[in-house]
Design an enzyme around this catalytic site. Structure first.
Site, PDB file in Angstrom:
ATOM      1  N   LYS A  62       0.845  -1.214   0.000  1.00 17.72           N
ATOM      2  CA  LYS A  62       0.000   0.000   0.000  1.00 17.72           C
ATOM      3  C   LYS A  62       0.873   1.254   0.000  1.00 17.72           C
ATOM      4  O   LYS A  62       0.759   2.125   0.880  1.00 17.72           O
ATOM      5  CB  LYS A  62      -0.938   0.000   1.205  1.00 17.72           C
ATOM      6  CG  LYS A  62      -1.838  -1.233   1.280  1.00 17.72           C
ATOM      7  CD  LYS A  62      -2.770  -1.181   2.478  1.00 17.72           C
ATOM      8  CE  LYS A  62      -3.834  -2.248   2.446  1.00 17.72           C
ATOM      9  NZ  LYS A  62      -3.359  -3.587   2.844  1.00 17.72           N
ATOM     10  N   PRO A  67       7.837   9.649  -5.235  1.00 20.40           N
ATOM     11  CA  PRO A  67       8.166   8.648  -6.256  1.00 20.40           C
ATOM     12  C   PRO A  67       9.483   7.914  -6.006  1.00 20.40           C
ATOM     13  O   PRO A  67       9.576   6.697  -6.193  1.00 20.40           O
ATOM     14  CB  PRO A  67       8.204   9.465  -7.555  1.00 20.40           C
ATOM     15  CG  PRO A  67       7.217  10.573  -7.304  1.00 20.40           C
ATOM     16  CD  PRO A  67       7.380  10.924  -5.840  1.00 20.40           C
ATOM     17  N   ASN A  68      10.513   8.625  -5.553  1.00 22.28           N
ATOM     18  CA  ASN A  68      11.808   7.975  -5.333  1.00 22.28           C
ATOM     19  C   ASN A  68      11.699   6.858  -4.296  1.00 22.28           C
ATOM     20  O   ASN A  68      12.253   5.767  -4.461  1.00 22.28           O
ATOM     21  CB  ASN A  68      12.835   9.022  -4.891  1.00 22.28           C
ATOM     22  CG  ASN A  68      14.215   8.433  -4.775  1.00 22.28           C
ATOM     23  OD1 ASN A  68      14.720   7.852  -5.728  1.00 22.28           O
ATOM     24  ND2 ASN A  68      14.815   8.561  -3.602  1.00 22.28           N
ATOM     25  N   ARG A 209      -9.719 -14.501   6.448  1.00 24.92           N
ATOM     26  CA  ARG A 209     -10.151 -15.216   7.648  1.00 24.92           C
ATOM     27  C   ARG A 209     -11.094 -16.376   7.390  1.00 24.92           C
ATOM     28  O   ARG A 209     -11.083 -17.348   8.149  1.00 24.92           O
ATOM     29  CB  ARG A 209     -10.773 -14.209   8.627  1.00 24.92           C
ATOM     30  CG  ARG A 209      -9.726 -13.274   9.224  1.00 24.92           C
ATOM     31  CD  ARG A 209     -10.324 -12.012   9.777  1.00 24.92           C
ATOM     32  NE  ARG A 209     -10.838 -11.138   8.727  1.00 24.92           N
ATOM     33  CZ  ARG A 209     -11.385  -9.946   8.953  1.00 24.92           C
ATOM     34  NH1 ARG A 209     -11.502  -9.488  10.182  1.00 24.92           N
ATOM     35  NH2 ARG A 209     -11.809  -9.209   7.950  1.00 24.92           N
TER      36      ARG A 209
END
Ligand code: C5P
Length: 230
Positions: A62, A67-68, A209
């Protein structure tokens, strides 16, 4: 390697030992696992180990960073042998394009975009200055993800049909929020059955689950597969 199939089991555990106990119990029934918060508890060696055993790993990072930093995290995921990694589309095109560019060095690594996380309500969106309803925002962000070159998106079963129409036949649509018929939707906002997800156009379904906490995880996974018609 045998095809992993479209069912991904989410290893949402707080220890490597608990996760590996379920992997052992599932044996050859499952070839594809999702590792998210478990990475912090268990460390990257778990991912290397799963890959070495012939499994595919969806690393649910996530990512939402400059960006780097996103590039670095995607390269790290690729080096571990992951097959899928997630990035937040709300971070904008630059982040997604950086993730896609970094993944090019790892031919099997696919970049998937998260759109509006299912826990967000219209009020939450308004709070951060988004006036459009959640459904419209999902479609806008999915369109951005496609333009940035992402291989697919994460979607709830109830968003999948519309996204399949928007993204076309080749895009990956990976669908969590899957519950077995008759089971409550647990804490999912927009749940659906495996069959509903597949009929709507999901390329992969993620189940956690319902399988991992079942008395017999392998039998529960077979139920998911049968319901999905796979
Ligand atoms: O509910 P289940 O255990 O099947 O969750 C599997 C995955 O679905 C989780 O790892 C999480 O990424 C995602 N999930 C979600 N929204 C929720 C609950 C779970 O997207 N409300």
């Amino acid at each position: 390697m045998k095809s992993p199939g479209p069912i991904i089991v989410a290893l949402d555990f707080d220890s490597r030992r608990a996760a590996e106990a379920v992997v052992d119990r599932l044996g050859g029934e499952c070839r594809f696992y999702k590792v998210g918060e478990l990475l912090t508890a268990a460390g990257p060696d778990l991912v290397r180990h799963l890959v070495a055993q012939g499994h595919e790993v969806f690393l649910d990072l996530k990512l939402f960073e400059i960006p780097n930093s996103v590039s670095g995290a995607v390269r790290a995921a690729g080096s571990l042998g992951a097959s899928m990694v997630t990035v937040h589309s709300m971070g904008g095109t630059g982040i997604m394009a950086a993730a896609v560019a970094a993944a090019r060095d790892f031919p099997r690594l696919r970049v998937l975009a998260l759109t509006v996380v299912t826990s967000m309500t219209g009020t939450d969106l308004a709070d951060i200055g988004v006036a459009d309803p959640a459904g419209e925002q999902v479609l806008r962000l999915a369109g951005l993800a496609r333009k940035a070159g992402c291989h697919g998106v994460i979607a709830s079963p109830q968003e999948t049909a519309q996204l399949r129409g928007l993204l076309g036949p080749d895009s990956l649509i990976v669908t969590p929020g899957v519950t077995l018929p008759g089971e409550s939707g647990a804490d999912h906002a927009r749940p659906g059955t495996p069959r509903a997800a597949v009929v709507a156009g999901a390329s992969h379904i993620v189940v956690g689950r319902s399988v991992t906490r079942a008395a017999d995880p392998a039998a529960a996974l077979r139920l998911v597969r049968t319901d999905a018609g796979l």
